[in-house]
Design a protein around this motif. Structure first.
Motif, PDB file in Angstrom:
ATOM      1  N   GLY A  11       1.001  -1.390  -0.076  1.00 22.60           N
ATOM      2  CA  GLY A  11       0.070  -0.109   0.183  1.00 22.60           C
ATOM      3  C   GLY A  11       0.777   1.111  -0.331  1.00 22.60           C
ATOM      4  N   HIS A  12       0.457   2.413  -0.302  1.00 27.30           N
ATOM      5  CA  HIS A  12       0.947   2.965  -0.858  1.00 27.30           C
ATOM      6  C   HIS A  12      -0.468   4.446  -0.756  1.00 27.30           C
ATOM      7  CE1 HIS A  12      -0.636   3.750  -4.620  1.00 27.30           C
ATOM      8  NE2 HIS A  12      -0.194   2.912  -5.384  1.00 27.30           N
ATOM      9  N   SER A  13       0.349   5.692  -0.169  1.00 24.02           N
ATOM     10  CA  SER A  13      -0.244   7.509  -0.079  1.00 24.02           C
ATOM     11  C   SER A  13      -1.794   7.446  -0.791  1.00 24.02           C
ATOM     12  CB  SER A  13       0.280   8.236   0.407  1.00 24.02           C
ATOM     13  OG  SER A  13       1.516   9.085  -0.831  1.00 24.02           O
ATOM     14  N   LEU A  14      -1.087   7.491  -1.747  1.00 24.48           N
ATOM     15  CA  LEU A  14      -2.156   7.579  -2.851  1.00 24.48           C
ATOM     16  C   LEU A  14      -3.427   6.226  -2.370  1.00 24.48           C
ATOM     17  CD1 LEU A  14      -3.799   8.605  -5.391  1.00 24.48           C
ATOM     18  CD2 LEU A  14      -2.406   7.267  -6.650  1.00 24.48           C
ATOM     19  N   LEU A  15      -3.370   5.267  -2.452  1.00 24.53           N
ATOM     20  CA  LEU A  15      -4.823   4.222  -2.154  1.00 24.53           C
ATOM     21  C   LEU A  15      -4.642   4.157  -0.553  1.00 24.53           C
ATOM     22  CD1 LEU A  15      -2.248   0.334  -3.133  1.00 24.53           C
ATOM     23  CD2 LEU A  15      -4.577   1.928  -4.280  1.00 24.53           C
ATOM     24  N   ALA A  16      -4.412   4.896   0.616  1.00 24.32           N
ATOM     25  CA  ALA A  16      -4.799   5.400   1.598  1.00 24.32           C
ATOM     26  C   ALA A  16      -5.377   6.184   1.598  1.00 24.32           C
ATOM     27  CB  ALA A  16      -3.189   5.588   2.873  1.00 24.32           C
ATOM     28  N   THR A  17      -5.025   6.880   0.557  1.00 24.62           N
ATOM     29  CA  THR A  17      -6.104   8.053   0.531  1.00 24.62           C
ATOM     30  C   THR A  17      -7.175   7.738  -0.356  1.00 24.62           C
ATOM     31  OG1 THR A  17      -4.548  10.115  -0.161  1.00 24.62           O
ATOM     32  CG2 THR A  17      -6.825  10.379  -0.070  1.00 24.62           C
ATOM     33  N   GLN A  18      -7.180   7.405  -0.653  1.00 26.03           N
ATOM     34  CA  GLN A  18      -8.941   6.246  -1.210  1.00 26.03           C
ATOM     35  C   GLN A  18      -9.435   5.383  -0.139  1.00 26.03           C
ATOM     36  OE1 GLN A  18      -7.436   3.600  -4.516  1.00 26.03           O
ATOM     37  NE2 GLN A  18      -6.894   5.105  -5.897  1.00 26.03           N
ATOM     38  N   VAL A  19      -8.639   4.690   0.769  1.00 26.92           N
ATOM     39  CA  VAL A  19      -9.229   4.599   1.465  1.00 26.92           C
ATOM     40  C   VAL A  19     -10.338   5.322   2.707  1.00 26.92           C
ATOM     41  CG1 VAL A  19      -9.059   2.296   3.750  1.00 26.92           C
ATOM     42  CG2 VAL A  19      -7.795   2.280   1.771  1.00 26.92           C
ATOM     43  N   ARG A  22     -12.797   6.459   1.083  1.00 25.10           N
ATOM     44  CA  ARG A  22     -14.287   5.527   1.043  1.00 25.10           C
ATOM     45  C   ARG A  22     -14.905   5.205   2.641  1.00 25.10           C
ATOM     46  NH1 ARG A  22     -14.480   1.193  -2.139  1.00 25.10           N
ATOM     47  NH2 ARG A  22     -16.467  -0.223  -1.377  1.00 25.10           N
TER      48      ARG A  22
END
Length: 77
Positions: A11-19, A22
């Protein structure tokens, strides 16, 4: 598993932002990216979400729920 680190799994910061986005839309809970970095497992993130949700509740509602639980426990014994 729930104890695995989001970032160690790729995981990375862009995916974390998406989580985070959500969680906001689905659960109406506002957590920060910093919080996500500090709580990178499903288990710790779930605890953060529940704690945040409890803090947003009307204390009277929580008191009533606790009273109902106590009453149910006492009547079941």
């Amino acid at each position: 598993g729930v104890e695995e680190n989001f970032f160690e799994l790729g995981g990375h910061s862009l995916l974390a932002t998406q989580v985070i986005s959500r969680v906001r839309s689905e659960m109406e809970v506002d957590i920060s990216l910093r919080d996500f970095f500090l709580q990178p497992t499903i288990e710790s993130l779930a605890l953060l979400i529940v704690t945040t949700m409890a803090g947003q509740c009307d204390p009277t509602v929580i008191e009533n729920l606790l009273a109902e639980m106590k009453e149910a426990t006492n009547s079941g014994s």
